[in-house]
Design an enzyme around this catalytic site. Structure first.
Site, PDB file in Angstrom:
ATOM      1  N   LEU A   1       1.046  -1.397   0.258  1.00  0.00           N
ATOM      2  CA  LEU A   1      -0.200  -0.099  -0.415  1.00  0.00           C
ATOM      3  C   LEU A   1       1.102   1.597  -0.056  1.00  0.00           C
ATOM      4  CD1 LEU A   1      -3.188  -0.896   2.513  1.00  0.00           C
ATOM      5  CD2 LEU A   1      -3.072  -0.323  -0.082  1.00  0.00           C
TER       6      LEU A   1
ATOM      7  N   HIS B   1       1.878  -9.018  19.706  1.00  0.00           N
ATOM      8  CA  HIS B   1       0.421  -9.071  19.154  1.00  0.00           C
ATOM      9  C   HIS B   1       0.293  -9.832  19.612  1.00  0.00           C
ATOM     10  CE1 HIS B   1      -3.324  -9.118  17.477  1.00  0.00           C
ATOM     11  NE2 HIS B   1      -2.934  -7.940  16.917  1.00  0.00           N
TER      12      HIS B   1
ATOM     13  N   ARG C   1     -11.237  -8.646  20.124  1.00  0.00           N
ATOM     14  CA  ARG C   1     -11.009  -8.135  20.868  1.00  0.00           C
ATOM     15  C   ARG C   1     -12.024  -6.602  20.794  1.00  0.00           C
ATOM     16  NH1 ARG C   1      -6.355  -6.384  23.024  1.00  0.00           N
ATOM     17  NH2 ARG C   1      -5.514  -7.105  20.581  1.00  0.00           N
TER      18      ARG C   1
HETATM   19  C1  LIG Z   1      -0.923 -10.475   9.751  1.00  0.00           C
HETATM   20  C2  LIG Z   1      -1.439  -8.952   9.943  1.00  0.00           C
HETATM   21  C3  LIG Z   1      -2.126  -8.037  10.103  1.00  0.00           C
HETATM   22  C4  LIG Z   1      -2.086  -6.716  10.071  1.00  0.00           C
HETATM   23  N1  LIG Z   1      -3.897  -6.016  10.222  1.00  0.00           N
HETATM   24  C5  LIG Z   1      -3.456  -4.941  10.231  1.00  0.00           C
HETATM   25  C6  LIG Z   1      -4.795  -4.103  10.108  1.00  0.00           C
HETATM   26  O1  LIG Z   1      -5.855  -4.198  10.866  1.00  0.00           O
HETATM   27  N2  LIG Z   1      -4.705  -2.967  10.941  1.00  0.00           N
HETATM   28  C7  LIG Z   1      -3.224  -1.994  10.952  1.00  0.00           C
HETATM   29  O2  LIG Z   1      -3.207  -0.372  10.557  1.00  0.00           O
HETATM   30  N3  LIG Z   1      -2.629  -2.488   9.557  1.00  0.00           N
HETATM   31  C8  LIG Z   1      -2.227  -4.065  10.349  1.00  0.00           C
HETATM   32  N4  LIG Z   1      -1.008  -4.222  10.071  1.00  0.00           N
HETATM   33  C9  LIG Z   1      -0.026  -4.036  10.020  1.00  0.00           C
HETATM   34  C10 LIG Z   1      -0.078  -3.118   8.475  1.00  0.00           C
HETATM   35  O3  LIG Z   1      -0.703  -4.453   7.384  1.00  0.00           O
HETATM   36  C11 LIG Z   1       1.910  -3.224   7.839  1.00  0.00           C
HETATM   37  O4  LIG Z   1       1.867  -2.603   8.514  1.00  0.00           O
HETATM   38  C12 LIG Z   1       0.840  -2.625   6.222  1.00  0.00           C
HETATM   39  O5  LIG Z   1       0.562  -3.589   5.770  1.00  0.00           O
HETATM   40  C13 LIG Z   1       2.412  -2.577   5.757  1.00  0.00           C
HETATM   41  O6  LIG Z   1       2.416  -1.654   4.540  1.00  0.00           O
HETATM   42  P1  LIG Z   1       3.516  -1.594   3.825  1.00  0.00           P
HETATM   43  O7  LIG Z   1       3.371  -1.073   2.525  1.00  0.00           O
HETATM   44  O8  LIG Z   1       4.478  -0.505   4.563  1.00  0.00           O
HETATM   45  O9  LIG Z   1       4.558  -2.914   3.758  1.00  0.00           O
HETATM   46  P2  LIG Z   1       3.809  -4.378   2.291  1.00  0.00           P
HETATM   47  O10 LIG Z   1       2.550  -4.671   1.982  1.00  0.00           O
HETATM   48  O11 LIG Z   1       4.486  -5.328   3.508  1.00  0.00           O
HETATM   49  O12 LIG Z   1       4.301  -4.049   1.258  1.00  0.00           O
HETATM   50  C14 LIG Z   1       6.184  -4.614   1.097  1.00  0.00           C
HETATM   51  C15 LIG Z   1       6.699  -4.530  -0.568  1.00  0.00           C
HETATM   52  O13 LIG Z   1       7.263  -4.442  -0.331  1.00  0.00           O
HETATM   53  C16 LIG Z   1       8.377  -5.556  -1.736  1.00  0.00           C
HETATM   54  N5  LIG Z   1       9.473  -5.926  -1.132  1.00  0.00           N
HETATM   55  C17 LIG Z   1       9.756  -7.011  -0.176  1.00  0.00           C
HETATM   56  N6  LIG Z   1      11.430  -6.773  -0.070  1.00  0.00           N
HETATM   57  C18 LIG Z   1      11.649  -6.213  -1.672  1.00  0.00           C
HETATM   58  C19 LIG Z   1      12.643  -6.187  -1.835  1.00  0.00           C
HETATM   59  N7  LIG Z   1      13.227  -6.576  -1.619  1.00  0.00           N
HETATM   60  N8  LIG Z   1      12.921  -6.084  -3.278  1.00  0.00           N
HETATM   61  C20 LIG Z   1      11.895  -6.077  -3.919  1.00  0.00           C
HETATM   62  N9  LIG Z   1      10.794  -6.281  -3.442  1.00  0.00           N
HETATM   63  C21 LIG Z   1      10.528  -6.085  -2.099  1.00  0.00           C
HETATM   64  C22 LIG Z   1       6.936  -6.809  -1.271  1.00  0.00           C
HETATM   65  O14 LIG Z   1       7.197  -7.496  -2.250  1.00  0.00           O
HETATM   66  C23 LIG Z   1       5.681  -5.689  -1.420  1.00  0.00           C
HETATM   67  O15 LIG Z   1       5.356  -5.780  -2.404  1.00  0.00           O
HETATM   68  C24 LIG Z   1      -1.093  -6.284   9.742  1.00  0.00           C
HETATM   69  C25 LIG Z   1       0.075  -7.002  10.118  1.00  0.00           C
HETATM   70  C26 LIG Z   1      -0.108  -8.011   9.686  1.00  0.00           C
HETATM   71  C27 LIG Z   1       1.836  -9.164   9.563  1.00  0.00           C
END
Ligand SMILES: Cc1cc2nc3c(=O)[nH]c(=O)nc-3n(C[C@H](O)[C@H](O)[C@H](O)COP(=O)(O)OP(=O)(O)OC[C@H]3O[C@@H](n4cnc5c(N)ncnc54)[C@H](O)[C@@H]3O)c2cc1C
Ligand code: SF4
Ligand code: SF4
Ligand code: FES
Lengths: 245, 617
Positions: free
Chosen positions: B15, B257, B273
């Protein structure tokens, strides 16, 4: 006592000139609550570190791990070994391009699908950061979400006779995508616009309605209903076109 | 060597990455996102709970506004956050939620009239207002004053991810999936792009860009038990660590968590919860209300995790072959609610545990969940240390979370920060002229090829990559978990230093040809151990307890000495420890440090004289 599981796994590394497609056998002792995710990782870490397969969420939500499990497309992380016989045969999903062993390229296929179906909201309205959001009936939101639950695992495509025969067939996942936008009040496309996309043999009229797709969908999407819905809608649109309406 | 040029390169198509990409594409720049997996499989799609924004449409959110959201966030962070950033976030979040609605997210909407909700196992009634009908609804989530979490059933991350990726497809943002960035191309001052490994062929490829953003998510997989996806391994962070000039902020701030299922550590959402699920011990008795009379199960996650661990240590845990755990009880919410609003939870329990949560208890224990720490940036998302390098999302330490982030705040952060940083990057690109030096590019490619050759030929040794990785994970698990103390952390650091030596001697057992998965793991292992050392060493030095960082030997929050942010560098390749520097937690202070109103409240305030100091044992 715990079972010894016998895995027959498809092996082929297209990047290695010496590699030939073949089946390889691995034996693994079953443990409590074992899924194919646990099993395949153990095989890789303990027996053959070159084994290719795809996992990401390991929780049945991302759609990465589609493969053919004893003849049936499904999500590997979602499959408990205790629900399988002692001999387990794993093949990569057909239709998609093979990357190696059990890993296939679903990404390219689905990106092409987004373009074909124009998988986004079509609207003339501009977003106004100052304004309240447009209202929507919660029922509409829930119905859209129902169809949005597709995780693009590709199982329905791999199971579809038409998709296996014809690589220009859109497949259930794409048709479901169209239905998702069709019911969305924010999307201003007309039925005619949708007809351009799916009102042909590549689309809804190519579907034979045997429903292998719904059978294998791990998210239990109501594909049968959606295909029926589209067939009716597009049937009517095609009649209207016939009579120049 | 294939070389691809773009104005803006994003490492990550989750995202945060895609939101920034859309913003820059909108301003007319060419954008490519790299991702290990097709964009929609990014870990953002696994977030079930929702996103916080103070829209205040629900009757339970009445009177909510950015000020209240800001206050919750600062308190949640235990005053470790940058308040200017937290303010920016709280003010922007409502607009971003509406923007997402415009782009296609099927947010649940307000249904006027009476409905039932549960809190702490009891049933209550609420009446939603007629005039709010059809506006974006919110639910309750841990650690917040109001119902503020926007959601789409229990697949919020998935639904928003679909919409964002659709938007990218519409705007012509390219996503190169199955592509792994392995090293930054940089000269110690400016970043020019990355060297990446194609996960369809195994070949190296060069991406050149005027601006590069790391949006690679969290790095939970350096721990053995985590709710994170298997791709959340910190590989992209290691590229920054390896530069020696880009610092990691607050790496010791790791969130656990309360409700990972046992044994697979899959998360069941806080929504359980929030909607009234309760925690039970071995005697199937509730206990959270005894520790936290007011918030009980709804206190912030570090507080709940800590009390759960405490309660198990007191002997009230349920013994199982996979270690001790507690129970989560949602039975009283009823079949309709469980198979409707909490359907993903229902599916997880039945498919992965063989437990039916309508009639049975769910085995849970605290597990690694979120990395507050990461690539340190300023409020515009620009990384410290290198021009042209940015970061956003969980990968970054932008720092609105400080030492503890609130449920629902990180998914919201991805889109808010993605938008803000994307805008700043577009401004940066506007006036940007970059010269790419061929020698610099070639040197980096050669260096990466040499690393691969060494691993394949076992020139440095033949340590087993999976075994060394296990040593790293176990060291963190034992020493840098929910409760920490000097002895445990010292052991942890020593074990990690040993792992670092062994990581340097890894050799492949397979031939390394094509998209070899063993090679992918081996390429990032040394960097991961360095990150693990940043976590452990930072935690060892931080002689206080703040948010998720709990020192048993320094139980007070110490605002006199530790109201600051750790900056960890790996300055020289031969170092055996990171170099730690510190900066003030926040320049702007809207809310001075005080009591959070939950959790323990032992505080050494800034004006406590030095020698009155240590409350620890
Ligand atoms: C099970 C779970 C449930 C969650 N629920 C919630 C919630 O309800 N509400 C909330 O606020 N937060 C929640 N979180 C936290 C939240 O989802 C994450 O912090 C957030 O989605 C991270 O988004 P991001 O875009 O930073 O990274 P991500 O969505 O993790 O995307 C990372 C991207 O980087 C790419 N990538 C990684 N390394 C490399 C590399 N070396 N080379 C190229 N590409 C790479 C991956 O392919 C991916 O596309 C939850 C987390 C988990 C684990
Ligand atoms: S419709 Fe079902 S089977 Fe097909 S891609 Fe989507 S989730 Fe998979
Ligand atoms: S019903 Fe149509 S889409 Fe589904 S498997 Fe049969 S032909 Fe394919
Ligand atoms: S790994 Fe995500 S669905 Fe199987």
């Amino acid at each position: 006592m715990s079972r010894l599981l016998k895995f027959n796994i498809f092996r082929y590394n297209p990047e290695d000139a010496q590699s030939e497609p073949h089946m390889q056998e691995f034996v693994l002792e079953e443990t409590d609550a074992m899924t194919l995710f646990i099993a395949l990782n153990r095989i890789r870490e303990e027996q053959d570190p070159s084994l290719q397969f795809d996992f990401c969420c390991r929780a049945g939500i991302c759609g990465s791990c589609g493969m053919v499990i004893n003849g049936r497309p499904g999500l590997a992380c979602h499959t408990k070994t205790k629900d399988l016989p002692g001999e387990i045969t794993l093949l990569p999903l057909p239709v998609f391009k093979l990357v190696g062993d059990l890993s296939v390229d679903t990404g390219s296929w689905f990106r092409e699908m987004y373009t074909k179906t124009e998988s986004w909201i079509h609207t003339e309205k501009e977003f106004d950061p100052e304004a309240l959001e447009e209202r929507m009936d919660n029922k509409d939101a829930v119905s859209i979400y129902e169809l949005e639950r597709c995780v693009e695992c590709g199982c329905c495509i791999a199971a579809c006779g038409t998709a296996r025969m014809r690589d220009d067939f859109l497949g259930a996942a794409a048709l479901n995508r169209v239905a998702r936008f069709l019911i969305d009040p924010r999307d201003q496309r007309s039925e005619k616009d949708y007809y351009e996309i799916i009102g042909n043999d590549m689309g809804i009229f190519g579907c034979m309605g045997l429903l292998a797709c719904e059978d294998v969908c791990p998210k239990h999407l109501p594909l049968q209903n959606q295909l029926g819905f589209l067939r009716r809608k597009m049937g009517i649109t095609s009649l209207k076109r016939l009579f120049g309406k | 060597m294939q070389t691809i040029y773009t104005d803006f390169l994003v490492v990550g198509a989750g995202l945060a990455g895609e939101r920034a990409a859309v913003q820059a594409a909108d301003a007319g720049f060419s954008v490519i996102c790299l991702s290990l997996v097709p964009a929609r499989r990014s870990h953002s799609s696994a977030a079930q709970g929702g996103m916080q924004a103070s829209l205040g449409n629900s009757v339970m959110g009445e009177g909510d506004c950015p000020d209240v959201h800001f206050e919750d966030t600062v308190k949640g962070s235990d005053w470790g956050c940058d308040q200017e950033v937290a303010r920016l976030f709280a003010d922007t979040a409502p607009i971003e939620m509406r923007r997402l609605a415009h782009w296609g997210v099927p947010w649940n909407r307000v249904v006027p009239g009476k409905s039932i909700y549960y809190k702490g196992g009891k049933q209550f009634e609420k009446i939603e207002a007629q005039e709010k009908e059809g506006l974006i609804m919110a639910r309750s989530f841990g650690g917040t004053a109001k119902w503020r979490t926007c959601y789409t059933s229990d697949g919020t991350g998935h639904a928003v991810m679909c919409t964002m990726d659709n938007r990218c497809a519409q705007m012509g943002v390219e996503v190169h999936d199955k592509t792994e960035a392995v090293a930054l191309i940089q000269d110690g001052e400016t970043c020019f792009g990355v060297v990446a490994r194609c996960l369809r062929t195994g070949e190296l490829r060069v991406y050149l860009s005027k601006a590069t953003m790391i949006a690679a998510g969290g790095f939970g997989r350096i721990y053995p038990n985590t709710t994170n996806a298997v791709i959340c391994d910190g590989g992209a962070h290691t590229m920054c660590v390896n530069t020696g000039v880009v610092p990691m902020g607050n790496m010791e701030a790791v969130q656990f968590h309360p409700t990972g299922i046992v044994p697979t550590d899959i998360l069941v959402t806080e929504g359980c919860r929030g909607d009234g699920g309760t925690l039970l011990d071995v005697n199937e008795k509730r206990f959270m209300h005894e520790y936290e009379p007011e918030k009980a199960e709804l206190a912030s996650r570090d507080v709940v995790s800590r009390w759960m661990t405490h309660h198990m240590r007191e002997g009230h845990g349920v013994k199982s072959p996979y270690g001790e755990h507690l129970w989560l009880d949602i039975r009283h919410l009823g079949e309709e609610h469980i198979t409707g609003k909490l359907r993903e939870v229902y599916e997880i329990c039945t498919s992965f545990l063989g437990v039916d949560p309508i009639h049975q208890l769910i085995p849970v224990r605290p597990t690694q969940h979120y990395s507050m720490g990461g690539i340190r940036t300023n409020k515009d998302g620009a990384a410290y240390g290198l021009k042209g390098l940015f970061a956003a999302g969980e990968a970054a330490c932008w720092d609105m979370h400080g030492f503890n982030r609130l449920g629902g705040n990180s998914l919201a952060e991805t889109v808010v920060a993605g938008g803000i940083v994307g805008r700043k990057i577009a401004e940066y690109l506007e006036g940007c002229e970059t010269e790419f030096k061929t020698s610099l590019i070639n040197d980096e490619v050669k260096k990466q090829q040499a690393r691969i050759d060494v691993l394949v030929s076992c020139a440095n040794g033949s340590e087993n990559v999976y075994k060394v990785r296990r040593v790293m994970q176990d060291a963190l698990h034992k020493g840098a978990n929910i409760f920490r103390n000097q002895e445990g952390l010292e052991t942890c650091v020593a074990e990690l230093q040993e792992a670092l030596v062994r990581a340097g001697k890894v050799g492949l057992r397979s031939d390394g040809k094509g998209v070899n998965p063993e090679l992918a793991v081996a390429l990032k292992l040394e960097g991961q151990v360095k990150m693990a050392l940043m976590v452990a060493y930072g935690a060892l030095q931080r002689t206080e307890s703040r948010g998720s960082h709990n020192r048993e030997d320094y139980t007070a929050r110490n605002d006199r000495d530790w109201l600051n942010r750790t900056l960890a560098y790996w300055k020289n390749e031969g170092d055996t420890l990171p170099t730690l520097e510190y900066e003030a937690a926040t320049e702007v202070v809207e809310i001075p440090p005080g009591d959070r109103g939950y959790g323990k409240s032992e505080i050494i305030s800034a004006d406590t004289p030095k020698d009155a100091g240590k409350k620890g044992k």
